[in-house]
Design a protein around this motif. Structure first.
Motif, PDB file in Angstrom:
ATOM      1  N   VAL A   3      49.734  17.943  29.565  1.00  0.00           N
ATOM      2  CA  VAL A   3      50.725  18.435  30.533  1.00  0.00           C
ATOM      3  C   VAL A   3      50.015  19.223  31.635  1.00  0.00           C
ATOM      4  O   VAL A   3      50.278  19.032  32.831  1.00  0.00           O
ATOM      5  N   ASN A   4      49.076  20.106  31.231  1.00  0.00           N
ATOM      6  CA  ASN A   4      48.312  20.860  32.227  1.00  0.00           C
ATOM      7  C   ASN A   4      47.612  19.927  33.206  1.00  0.00           C
ATOM      8  O   ASN A   4      47.620  20.139  34.417  1.00  0.00           O
ATOM      9  N   SER A   5      46.964  18.896  32.641  1.00  0.00           N
ATOM     10  CA  SER A   5      46.205  17.979  33.486  1.00  0.00           C
ATOM     11  C   SER A   5      47.104  17.343  34.532  1.00  0.00           C
ATOM     12  O   SER A   5      46.737  17.237  35.694  1.00  0.00           O
ATOM     13  N   LEU A   6      48.297  16.908  34.108  1.00  0.00           N
ATOM     14  CA  LEU A   6      49.232  16.307  35.065  1.00  0.00           C
ATOM     15  C   LEU A   6      49.674  17.346  36.092  1.00  0.00           C
ATOM     16  O   LEU A   6      49.721  17.073  37.297  1.00  0.00           O
ATOM     17  N   ALA A   7      49.979  18.560  35.605  1.00  0.00           N
ATOM     18  CA  ALA A   7      50.457  19.612  36.508  1.00  0.00           C
ATOM     19  C   ALA A   7      49.372  20.033  37.488  1.00  0.00           C
ATOM     20  O   ALA A   7      49.672  20.534  38.570  1.00  0.00           O
ATOM     21  N   ILE A   8      48.119  19.843  37.128  1.00  0.00           N
ATOM     22  CA  ILE A   8      47.033  20.156  38.066  1.00  0.00           C
ATOM     23  C   ILE A   8      46.786  18.990  39.004  1.00  0.00           C
ATOM     24  O   ILE A   8      46.671  19.148  40.219  1.00  0.00           O
ATOM     25  N   THR A   9      46.711  17.766  38.436  1.00  0.00           N
ATOM     26  CA  THR A   9      46.233  16.632  39.196  1.00  0.00           C
ATOM     27  C   THR A   9      47.221  16.165  40.259  1.00  0.00           C
ATOM     28  O   THR A   9      46.818  15.850  41.379  1.00  0.00           O
ATOM     29  N   VAL A  10      48.505  16.130  39.902  1.00  0.00           N
ATOM     30  CA  VAL A  10      49.472  15.599  40.873  1.00  0.00           C
ATOM     31  C   VAL A  10      49.527  16.461  42.145  1.00  0.00           C
ATOM     32  O   VAL A  10      49.319  15.947  43.243  1.00  0.00           O
ATOM     33  N   PRO A  11      49.741  17.785  42.030  1.00  0.00           N
ATOM     34  CA  PRO A  11      49.717  18.581  43.270  1.00  0.00           C
ATOM     35  C   PRO A  11      48.340  18.579  43.947  1.00  0.00           C
ATOM     36  O   PRO A  11      48.254  18.534  45.173  1.00  0.00           O
ATOM     37  N   ALA A  12      47.263  18.582  43.161  1.00  0.00           N
ATOM     38  CA  ALA A  12      45.927  18.614  43.761  1.00  0.00           C
ATOM     39  C   ALA A  12      45.586  17.286  44.425  1.00  0.00           C
ATOM     40  O   ALA A  12      44.588  17.190  45.132  1.00  0.00           O
ATOM     41  N   THR A  13      46.394  16.247  44.205  1.00  0.00           N
ATOM     42  CA  THR A  13      46.234  15.008  44.959  1.00  0.00           C
ATOM     43  C   THR A  13      47.130  15.025  46.197  1.00  0.00           C
ATOM     44  O   THR A  13      46.726  14.579  47.259  1.00  0.00           O
ATOM     45  N   ILE A  14      48.348  15.540  46.020  1.00  0.00           N
ATOM     46  CA  ILE A  14      49.308  15.498  47.125  1.00  0.00           C
ATOM     47  C   ILE A  14      48.938  16.496  48.225  1.00  0.00           C
ATOM     48  O   ILE A  14      48.966  16.147  49.414  1.00  0.00           O
ATOM     49  N   PHE A  15      48.553  17.719  47.859  1.00  0.00           N
ATOM     50  CA  PHE A  15      48.238  18.726  48.885  1.00  0.00           C
ATOM     51  C   PHE A  15      47.184  18.228  49.887  1.00  0.00           C
ATOM     52  O   PHE A  15      47.428  18.243  51.089  1.00  0.00           O
ATOM     53  N   PRO A  16      46.001  17.809  49.413  1.00  0.00           N
ATOM     54  CA  PRO A  16      45.006  17.393  50.406  1.00  0.00           C
ATOM     55  C   PRO A  16      45.445  16.195  51.228  1.00  0.00           C
ATOM     56  O   PRO A  16      45.098  16.099  52.413  1.00  0.00           O
ATOM     57  N   ILE A  17      46.240  15.279  50.642  1.00  0.00           N
ATOM     58  CA  ILE A  17      46.674  14.113  51.421  1.00  0.00           C
ATOM     59  C   ILE A  17      47.589  14.559  52.552  1.00  0.00           C
ATOM     60  O   ILE A  17      47.431  14.141  53.703  1.00  0.00           O
ATOM     61  N   VAL A  18      48.541  15.429  52.234  1.00  0.00           N
ATOM     62  CA  VAL A  18      49.472  15.899  53.266  1.00  0.00           C
ATOM     63  C   VAL A  18      48.705  16.637  54.375  1.00  0.00           C
ATOM     64  O   VAL A  18      48.825  16.313  55.560  1.00  0.00           O
ATOM     65  N   LEU A  19      47.891  17.602  53.958  1.00  0.00           N
ATOM     66  CA  LEU A  19      47.176  18.401  54.958  1.00  0.00           C
ATOM     67  C   LEU A  19      46.193  17.544  55.751  1.00  0.00           C
ATOM     68  O   LEU A  19      46.139  17.620  56.981  1.00  0.00           O
ATOM     69  N   ALA A  20      45.426  16.716  55.049  1.00  0.00           N
ATOM     70  CA  ALA A  20      44.378  15.958  55.729  1.00  0.00           C
ATOM     71  C   ALA A  20      44.961  14.895  56.641  1.00  0.00           C
ATOM     72  O   ALA A  20      44.416  14.636  57.714  1.00  0.00           O
ATOM     73  N   SER A  21      46.088  14.265  56.261  1.00  0.00           N
ATOM     74  CA  SER A  21      46.635  13.238  57.140  1.00  0.00           C
ATOM     75  C   SER A  21      47.173  13.879  58.414  1.00  0.00           C
ATOM     76  O   SER A  21      47.016  13.330  59.504  1.00  0.00           O
ATOM     77  N   MET A  22      47.768  15.067  58.299  1.00  0.00           N
ATOM     78  CA  MET A  22      48.226  15.752  59.516  1.00  0.00           C
ATOM     79  C   MET A  22      47.038  16.133  60.387  1.00  0.00           C
ATOM     80  O   MET A  22      47.034  15.902  61.602  1.00  0.00           O
ATOM     81  N   ALA A  23      46.009  16.692  59.754  1.00  0.00           N
ATOM     82  CA  ALA A  23      44.825  17.088  60.514  1.00  0.00           C
ATOM     83  C   ALA A  23      44.196  15.870  61.181  1.00  0.00           C
ATOM     84  O   ALA A  23      43.798  15.920  62.349  1.00  0.00           O
ATOM     85  N   ALA A  24      44.143  14.764  60.438  1.00  0.00           N
ATOM     86  CA  ALA A  24      43.523  13.559  60.985  1.00  0.00           C
ATOM     87  C   ALA A  24      44.303  13.045  62.188  1.00  0.00           C
ATOM     88  O   ALA A  24      43.710  12.641  63.190  1.00  0.00           O
ATOM     89  N   TYR A  25      45.638  13.084  62.105  1.00  0.00           N
ATOM     90  CA  TYR A  25      46.436  12.625  63.252  1.00  0.00           C
ATOM     91  C   TYR A  25      46.177  13.491  64.474  1.00  0.00           C
ATOM     92  O   TYR A  25      45.969  12.999  65.576  1.00  0.00           O
ATOM     93  N   VAL A  26      46.189  14.801  64.260  1.00  0.00           N
ATOM     94  CA  VAL A  26      45.975  15.714  65.384  1.00  0.00           C
ATOM     95  C   VAL A  26      44.603  15.491  66.000  1.00  0.00           C
ATOM     96  O   VAL A  26      44.467  15.372  67.226  1.00  0.00           O
ATOM     97  N   LEU A  27      43.587  15.389  65.153  1.00  0.00           N
ATOM     98  CA  LEU A  27      42.229  15.234  65.683  1.00  0.00           C
ATOM     99  C   LEU A  27      42.029  13.878  66.351  1.00  0.00           C
ATOM    100  O   LEU A  27      41.245  13.736  67.278  1.00  0.00           O
ATOM    101  N   ALA A  28      42.765  12.862  65.882  1.00  0.00           N
ATOM    102  CA  ALA A  28      42.558  11.522  66.440  1.00  0.00           C
ATOM    103  C   ALA A  28      43.413  11.270  67.675  1.00  0.00           C
ATOM    104  O   ALA A  28      42.981  10.575  68.593  1.00  0.00           O
ATOM    105  N   TRP A  29      44.606  11.827  67.738  1.00  0.00           N
ATOM    106  CA  TRP A  29      45.550  11.399  68.779  1.00  0.00           C
ATOM    107  C   TRP A  29      46.023  12.489  69.716  1.00  0.00           C
ATOM    108  O   TRP A  29      46.722  12.196  70.672  1.00  0.00           O
TER     109      TRP A  29
END
Lengths: 278, 319
Positions: free
Chosen positions: B101-127
């Motif tokens: 349960v811990n592993s899931l509770a760590i992994t799912v947010p730790a995958t979603i957070f960087p994707i959300v932040l990085a995709s926004m950052a990437a859009y801003v830096l690219a466009w």
């Protein structure tokens, strides 16, 4: 029209410079000035690499001039210009949305409700003759049909200015003629100012009220011609045989030819460097 | 100007890629290479099969014979899974379940957070052109060379004690001990440089026409990002999600450092490491535990792979 003055495009002494990846300054267009009156159909012709697309970008507000001003409706452009629509050579359609959803996107971006946007999209699809194709996806349509979808998507927001960047460049000759006729028909209904970029001089003369000839690298305005062929012009295939059309076409071609030859000599002689900056 | 490059690129591309593609295809479709590929696949899969079979065999069988003996005496049981998940085996605390349960509770947010932040950052830096965007992108790019081990101790110190210069508090100590938050934040930070770099490269290549048409239609940057950029970037997002999920799921170092191995927040690898220490000769327990930790990444991979492949296909049809 009450807001007839709004669609006037004034380009005054505009220069645009880019920094190339190598750190050199590249001048794409230099001291370009011309005016498009509200409801006027203006075609811009010139050899490859003369900054035609750069000019469009500055009128729409996607790009800023390095020098000079671009005014739309008497107001200097800063930020995205209001009441502008774009049509490109590649259709800007989203592949995962249906034809209807693609056309409805414009009003939705403007803040319309989904139901209202879809109703208007249906109406526009009817006008471009695509009733019954609402639920298809772009890849299921022919090139000509995709162009009509793009045309509906460009016109649905009832723009004051329609900018077309070689919209029919990738079509075969017959489809191109048909699409040109349909474009004229739709344009006559709402009469936005049109800035139409093309390589094809025949197309420019057949469609436009005014033809701007540009030189290449740096892009400057070489000459401006008024096309006094009467409207409505009917079929673009037929108008090509009228004496006045041929006369104008010859006159403009004389101006354009040396530019095209100059540009060709430069690009054929060595590696293409002009394209880098864009 | 843009037209020139666009059409030029289109024209020259097929000529450049076609010969190599057909060459590789021809080499891959010869009977000899087909046999070679099959062989490699079998060699690669056999140990995994061994792992699965061992985890399903009764304790005595595992102790006495190798897993291939299963083909002669097929006794299978789920008791090992029950033991490793709930009993923890042999009186040592409880099973793997809370750690799963811990592993899931760590992994799912730790995958979603960087994707959300990085995709926004990437859009801003690219466009969105602004002064210094190149510098920011370069800093992101350069940060990839910093090994994360270097940041472990300072970051841990920052979380537990805050940051001070003399008596001046720059960053207060936050009481996050025992929660998942320090692991989420650490994983997100360590993932950002690569995520921004990968997504920027993909998002910068999206067709300019689509984005400009939406902009001119009056869509805000956020709107363009959500309705045009994100759907188009799905293949890149999915491949990064797979990488990040696998990395966080299998990670022991960051998880152990920021949770201290406490049962209420530590991920599964830290428990598996303990198990292999205390039950080194109970293969049936270890293989069952290992298989539990293999299954979930496999599920994630196969469910996201669909988007991955679809994205590749969509691109090839369009070109």
């Amino acid at each position: 029209m009450a807001d007839a003055n709004n669609g006037r495009i004034e380009i005054e002494g505009v220069t645009k410079r880019f920094l190339t990846p190598g750190g050199e300054v590249f001048t794409a267009i230099k001291d370009v000035s011309f005016t498009v009156e509200p409801g006027q159909f203006c075609a811009v012709v010139g050899p490859t690499g003369c900054g035609k697309s750069t000019t469009l970008g500055m009128v729409s507000g996607l790009d800023r001039p390095s020098e000079g001003t671009v005014k739309v409706g008497g107001k200097v452009v800063d930020g995205i210009t209001d009441g502008v629509s774009f049509m490109f050579q590649a259709d800007a359609l989203l592949p995962w949305k249906t034809v209807l959803a693609n056309v409805a996107l414009g009003p939705i971006f403007k803040g319309a409700s989904k139901a209202e946007a879809q109703a208007r999209a249906r109406d526009w699809l009817r006008r471009v003759g695509l009733t019954g194709f609402e639920d298809r996806y772009p890849h299921q349509l022919s090139g000509g049909m995709r162009k009509r979808v793009a045309m509906a998507a460009a016109l649905i927001n009832e723009p004051k200015i329609l900018m077309m960047d070689e919209p029919f460049g990738a079509l075969d000759v017959q489809t191109k003629a048909i699409m040109s006729n349909e474009l004229l028909g739709l344009w006559e209904q709402s009469r936005p100012a049109v800035l139409f970029i093309t390589h094809d001089l025949d197309e420019a003369v057949a469609l436009a009220d005014k033809v701007v000839v540009m030189t290449s690298s740096p892009g400057t305005v070489k000459a401006v011609y008024d096309i006094d062929l009467p409207r409505p012009r009917g079929s673009v295939q037929e108008i090509r045989f009228e004496p006045r059309f041929l006369e104008l076409q010859h006159q403009i071609w004389d101006t354009l030819r040396e530019e095209v030859e100059r540009a060709y000599a430069r690009t054929a002689g060595g590696p293409v460097t002009e394209g880098k900056a864009a | 100007m843009a037209m020139l490059t666009r059409t030029e690129r289109k024209r020259s591309e097929p000529a450049r890629t076609a010969p190599t593609r057909t060459g590789v295809r021809r080499a891959l479709s010869s009977p000899l290479s087909t046999v070679a590929v099959l062989l490699v696949t079998v060699v690669w899969t056999v140990p995994s099969l061994g792992l699965l079979v061992t985890s399903l065999r009764p304790e005595q069988d595992v102790a006495q014979t190798g897993w291939w003996d299963f083909f002669a005496h097929p006794h299978l049981t789920l008791a090992n899974y029950h033991d490793v998940l709930f009993n923890g085996g042999f009186g040592v605390s409880d099973g793997l379940m809370p750690y799963l349960v811990n592993s899931l509770a760590i992994t799912v947010p730790a995958t979603i957070f960087p994707i959300v932040l990085a995709s926004m950052a990437a859009y801003v830096l690219a466009w969105i052109p602004f002064k210094g965007s190149d510098t920011i992108f370069f800093v992101f790019f350069a940060l990839q060379v910093v090994p994360l081990q270097m940041a472990l101790v300072p970051l841990l110190q920052l979380f537990s004690g805050g940051a001070h210069i003399g008596s001046l508090t720059i960053f207060p100590a936050v009481g996050m001990g025992g929660s998942y938050a320090p692991v989420w934040i650490a994983h997100t930070m360590f993932a950002m440089p690569l995520a921004v770099f990968l997504l920027h490269n993909f998002i910068a290549q999206l067709p300019r026409d689509l984005i400009e048409a939406a902009r001119v239609d009056g869509a805000s940057h956020f709107r363009v990002f959500r309705s045009v950029v994100l759907p188009l970037a799905t293949p890149a997002l999915a491949s990064f999600a797979i990488f990040q999920f696998l990395w966080v799921w299998n990670d022991l170092l960051v998880g152990l450092t920021f949770t201290g191995g406490a049962p209420e927040s530590a991920p599964m690898p830290s428990r598996l490491a303990q198990l292999s220490g205390s039950f080194g000769d109970h293969w049936e327990i270890l293989t069952a535990g290992a298989f539990v930790s293999v299954v979930i990444p496999l599920v994630v991979f196969f469910s996201l792979q669909r988007y991955f492949v679809r994205g590749l296909l969509a691109g090839s049809v369009k070109g």
